[in-house]
Design a protein around this motif. Structure first.
Motif, PDB file in Angstrom:
ATOM      1  N   MET A 103       0.824  -1.203   0.000  1.00  0.00           N
ATOM      2  CA  MET A 103       0.000   0.000   0.000  1.00  0.00           C
ATOM      3  C   MET A 103       0.863   1.260   0.000  1.00  0.00           C
ATOM      4  N   VAL A 104       1.929   1.284   0.803  1.00  0.00           N
ATOM      5  CA  VAL A 104       2.799   2.459   0.877  1.00  0.00           C
ATOM      6  C   VAL A 104       3.508   2.680  -0.458  1.00  0.00           C
ATOM      7  N   ALA A 105       4.002   1.612  -1.071  1.00  0.00           N
ATOM      8  CA  ALA A 105       4.667   1.753  -2.363  1.00  0.00           C
ATOM      9  C   ALA A 105       3.711   2.282  -3.432  1.00  0.00           C
ATOM     10  N   ALA A 106       2.473   1.802  -3.426  1.00  0.00           N
ATOM     11  CA  ALA A 106       1.486   2.279  -4.385  1.00  0.00           C
ATOM     12  C   ALA A 106       1.156   3.749  -4.145  1.00  0.00           C
ATOM     13  N   ASN A 107       1.027   4.158  -2.893  1.00  0.00           N
ATOM     14  CA  ASN A 107       0.782   5.563  -2.591  1.00  0.00           C
ATOM     15  C   ASN A 107       1.927   6.444  -3.055  1.00  0.00           C
ATOM     16  N   ALA A 108       3.157   5.976  -2.915  1.00  0.00           N
ATOM     17  CA  ALA A 108       4.306   6.748  -3.376  1.00  0.00           C
ATOM     18  C   ALA A 108       4.254   6.953  -4.886  1.00  0.00           C
ATOM     19  N   LEU A 109       3.894   5.907  -5.631  1.00  0.00           N
ATOM     20  CA  LEU A 109       3.778   6.038  -7.088  1.00  0.00           C
ATOM     21  C   LEU A 109       2.674   7.024  -7.456  1.00  0.00           C
ATOM     22  N   ASN A 110       1.532   6.947  -6.762  1.00  0.00           N
ATOM     23  CA  ASN A 110       0.441   7.886  -7.031  1.00  0.00           C
ATOM     24  C   ASN A 110       0.845   9.320  -6.724  1.00  0.00           C
ATOM     25  N   CYS A 111       1.600   9.510  -5.648  1.00  0.00           N
ATOM     26  CA  CYS A 111       2.066  10.849  -5.280  1.00  0.00           C
ATOM     27  C   CYS A 111       2.943  11.436  -6.382  1.00  0.00           C
ATOM     28  N   VAL A 112       3.873  10.646  -6.879  1.00  0.00           N
ATOM     29  CA  VAL A 112       4.789  11.127  -7.920  1.00  0.00           C
ATOM     30  C   VAL A 112       4.031  11.433  -9.216  1.00  0.00           C
ATOM     31  N   SER A 113       3.139  10.533  -9.632  1.00  0.00           N
ATOM     32  CA  SER A 113       2.440  10.724 -10.900  1.00  0.00           C
ATOM     33  C   SER A 113       1.502  11.924 -10.853  1.00  0.00           C
ATOM     34  N   GLN A 114       0.749  12.079  -9.754  1.00  0.00           N
ATOM     35  CA  GLN A 114      -0.152  13.223  -9.652  1.00  0.00           C
ATOM     36  C   GLN A 114       0.623  14.529  -9.486  1.00  0.00           C
ATOM     37  N   GLY A 115       1.767  14.484  -8.789  1.00  0.00           N
ATOM     38  CA  GLY A 115       2.591  15.682  -8.685  1.00  0.00           C
ATOM     39  C   GLY A 115       3.123  16.124 -10.029  1.00  0.00           C
ATOM     40  N   ALA A 116       3.585  15.164 -10.839  1.00  0.00           N
ATOM     41  CA  ALA A 116       4.075  15.506 -12.172  1.00  0.00           C
ATOM     42  C   ALA A 116       2.950  16.036 -13.056  1.00  0.00           C
ATOM     43  N   PHE A 117       1.755  15.458 -12.938  1.00  0.00           N
ATOM     44  CA  PHE A 117       0.587  15.941 -13.691  1.00  0.00           C
ATOM     45  C   PHE A 117       0.283  17.392 -13.302  1.00  0.00           C
ATOM     46  N   ALA A 118       0.342  17.671 -12.008  1.00  0.00           N
ATOM     47  CA  ALA A 118       0.073  19.033 -11.548  1.00  0.00           C
ATOM     48  C   ALA A 118       1.088  20.019 -12.103  1.00  0.00           C
ATOM     49  N   VAL A 119       2.369  19.662 -12.054  1.00  0.00           N
ATOM     50  CA  VAL A 119       3.417  20.551 -12.586  1.00  0.00           C
ATOM     51  C   VAL A 119       3.209  20.774 -14.073  1.00  0.00           C
ATOM     52  N   LEU A 120       2.861  19.730 -14.791  1.00  0.00           N
ATOM     53  CA  LEU A 120       2.632  19.838 -16.234  1.00  0.00           C
ATOM     54  C   LEU A 120       1.505  20.814 -16.548  1.00  0.00           C
ATOM     55  N   VAL A 121       0.419  20.738 -15.790  1.00  0.00           N
ATOM     56  CA  VAL A 121      -0.729  21.620 -16.042  1.00  0.00           C
ATOM     57  C   VAL A 121      -0.421  23.051 -15.613  1.00  0.00           C
ATOM     58  N   LEU A 122       0.292  23.224 -14.502  1.00  0.00           N
ATOM     59  CA  LEU A 122       0.549  24.559 -13.975  1.00  0.00           C
ATOM     60  C   LEU A 122       1.601  25.335 -14.760  1.00  0.00           C
ATOM     61  N   THR A 123       2.523  24.623 -15.401  1.00  0.00           N
ATOM     62  CA  THR A 123       3.659  25.315 -16.016  1.00  0.00           C
ATOM     63  C   THR A 123       3.607  25.393 -17.527  1.00  0.00           C
ATOM     64  N   GLY A 124       2.673  24.761 -18.153  1.00  0.00           N
ATOM     65  CA  GLY A 124       2.696  24.799 -19.606  1.00  0.00           C
ATOM     66  C   GLY A 124       1.414  24.313 -20.238  1.00  0.00           C
ATOM     67  N   ASP A 125       1.552  23.915 -21.488  1.00  0.00           N
ATOM     68  CA  ASP A 125       0.425  23.416 -22.277  1.00  0.00           C
ATOM     69  C   ASP A 125       0.549  21.905 -22.369  1.00  0.00           C
ATOM     70  N   PRO A 126      -0.157  21.150 -21.524  1.00  0.00           N
ATOM     71  CA  PRO A 126       0.029  19.689 -21.511  1.00  0.00           C
ATOM     72  C   PRO A 126      -0.471  19.044 -22.793  1.00  0.00           C
ATOM     73  N   GLN A 127       0.293  18.077 -23.255  1.00  0.00           N
ATOM     74  CA  GLN A 127      -0.093  17.319 -24.436  1.00  0.00           C
ATOM     75  C   GLN A 127      -0.923  16.104 -24.009  1.00  0.00           C
ATOM     76  N   LEU A 128      -1.729  15.638 -24.925  1.00  0.00           N
ATOM     77  CA  LEU A 128      -2.625  14.529 -24.607  1.00  0.00           C
ATOM     78  C   LEU A 128      -1.834  13.294 -24.183  1.00  0.00           C
ATOM     79  N   TRP A 129      -0.748  12.970 -24.884  1.00  0.00           N
ATOM     80  CA  TRP A 129       0.013  11.760 -24.562  1.00  0.00           C
ATOM     81  C   TRP A 129       0.647  11.864 -23.181  1.00  0.00           C
ATOM     82  N   GLN A 130       1.048  13.084 -22.788  1.00  0.00           N
ATOM     83  CA  GLN A 130       1.636  13.257 -21.466  1.00  0.00           C
ATOM     84  C   GLN A 130       0.608  12.999 -20.371  1.00  0.00           C
TER      85      GLN A 130
END
Length: 449
Positions: A103-130
């Motif tokens: 469970m902890v390992a899965a939460n860590a992966l979710n944290c990283v992926s959602q954090g990267a998604f947030a940075v992508l949306v906040l800093t630029g024009d996200p592409q569909l594949w990203q």
């Protein structure tokens, strides 16, 4: 004669010290609410506060970047496809490894992926594949998390109050969903979807830290088996040997697919075109959460003897949101439909968890839960990916009316299975397939509520 000696003075009576705050709190805590249960409940509440807003944020991030209904469906499918692919492996691993570590390992992966998604949306024009790649990582984490979490929760409670424990857990989880959906919709309208995704990443980090403190000492060590495939085969035998189990999972493979297309694709589009955007759709999802909260409150006190029969009857109202969006009703009408649907599905949810806890041996819970999740979500990627093309071919209204009708039909078919109608509540859980594969009605002396 000399007078007798006076008796020695008795020592002063010293009042006992007041109980320490922790012991006083523990005495007020129900017996079934142990340390693991409380940690799991707190972590689920935190996670749901972030996730319910993030699901809305992902859809509107696609729309804000210029995407259409098909793009929203592709991003939703990218999340559910790895969820389906890795669920069975996740279930087998959760019955082999300490569940809290999975469970902890899965939460860590979710944290990283959602954090990267947030940075992508906040800093630029996200592409569909990203966006598709990052949501796929989030779905992968969920695939390993869900079977481990369900097995861990069911092993944390015992006794006659398991239904109350599950209802309270779900009540807290859905109460957080109410706030998360409403706050998420408001934040998307005010500051955009990026900050909502960032909050979700932070919620996964906090929840993972809490789950790291779970105690697995009470769970018996798993005996070494014949490998991963052997574990999967053993879980499959448990699954197919119970008609009530595989028939309801088959039902929900269709129901969940239709709900996913409605909530992930059609709901945001109807909200944009007829309801006024993200905020009213967030309120409608919050009404769904409020209904689930009320359903959990009901199930804390109500213990129906025929659990699966009552639970399956609660699936029929899930068709109401699709019908309300097909009309479409205004935000009040849609919210009422969502509320009733949420309350009804929570009746099913508590009945289902209680049945699994009663009928499935503890050492096989995660594997059986994985087959449950796998079957229930197998068609979800296809339905979300085809939601846009279906709208183009049939029209949005016809697609939504068809979803409502199909939910009613498949639920009616499940009621034809004798075990679904006849399985009854017991006070003891089974220890193997032979003891619980064919549930029988309780004798008259045991059948009273």
């Amino acid at each position: 004669m000399s007078s007798p000696a006076a008796p020695p003075p008795s020592p002063p009576v010293v009042p006992p010290p007041p109980p320490a705050p922790s012991s006083r709190w523990r005495s007020r805590r129900p017996e079934w609410a142990g340390r693991n249960y409380l940690l799991l409940t707190a972590a689920a509440i935190i996670t749901n506060l972030g996730t319910h807003g993030a699901l809305i944020a992902a859809a509107f991030a696609v729309l804000h970047s210029g995407g259409d209904a098909g793009d929203v469906g592709l991003v939703a499918a990218a999340r559910t496809l790895p969820l389906v692919l890795f669920l069975l492996i996740g279930g087998a691993l959760a019955d082999r490894l300490p569940r809290h570590r999975v469970m902890v390992a899965a939460n860590a992966l979710n944290c990283v992926s959602q954090g990267a998604f947030a940075v992508l949306v906040l800093t630029g024009d996200p592409q569909l594949w990203q966006m598709m790649a990052l949501t796929a990582l989030c779905g992968t984490g969920q695939a390993f998390f869900s079977p481990a979490a369900e097995g861990m929760l069911m092993s944390s409670v015992s006794g006659e109050q398991v239904s109350r424990a599950f209802a309270l857990f779900r009540m807290g989880m859905h109460g957080a969903g109410i706030g998360g959906a409403a706050l998420g919709g408001a934040m998307i309208a005010a500051v955009g979807p990026g900050w909502v995704l960032a909050i979700d990443a932070a919620a996964f980090a906090v929840a993972g830290a809490l789950r790291a403190f779970l105690d697995v000492g009470h769970i018996a060590a798993r005996q070494p088996g014949g490998g991963l495939l052997s574990d999967l085969r053993e879980g499959w035998r448990e699954f197919v040997g119970r008609p009530w189990l595989w028939s309801i999972v088959a039902q929900f493979s269709i129901v969940v697919a239709l709900i996913g297309a409605t909530e992930s694709v059609y709901g945001p589009l109807v909200a944009r075109d007829h309801l006024g955007g993200a905020r009213p759709w967030g309120l409608a999802l919050a009404a769904f959460g409020a209904g689930m909260l009320c359903g959990a409150l009901l199930m804390m006190r109500w213990k129906p003897r025929r659990m699966l029969l009552v639970g399956t009857l609660g699936v029929f109202p899930i068709a109401l949101p699709s019908a309300a969006l097909a009309v479409p009703l205004d935000v009040v009408g849609v919210s009422i439909a969502m509320f009733v649907s949420g309350a009804a599905i929570e009746v099913f949810g508590v009945a289902w968890m209680t049945t699994l806890h009663q009928e499935i041996p503890e050492e096989k819970l995660s594997r059986v839960s994985a087959y449950d999740y796998f079957g229930s979500t197998a068609m979800l990627p296809l339905s979300t990916a085809l939601a846009g093309p279906a709208e183009n071919v049939f029209g949005r209204g016809s697609a939504l009316w068809g979803s409502a009708a199909l939910i009613v039909v498949v639920t009616g078919l499940v009621l034809l299975v004798p075990d679904v109608r006849n399985l009854t509540r017991r006070t003891k859980r089974v220890t193997g397939l032979d003891e619980g594969a064919v549930p029988r009605a309780a004798p008259a002396a045991q059948a009273r509520p």
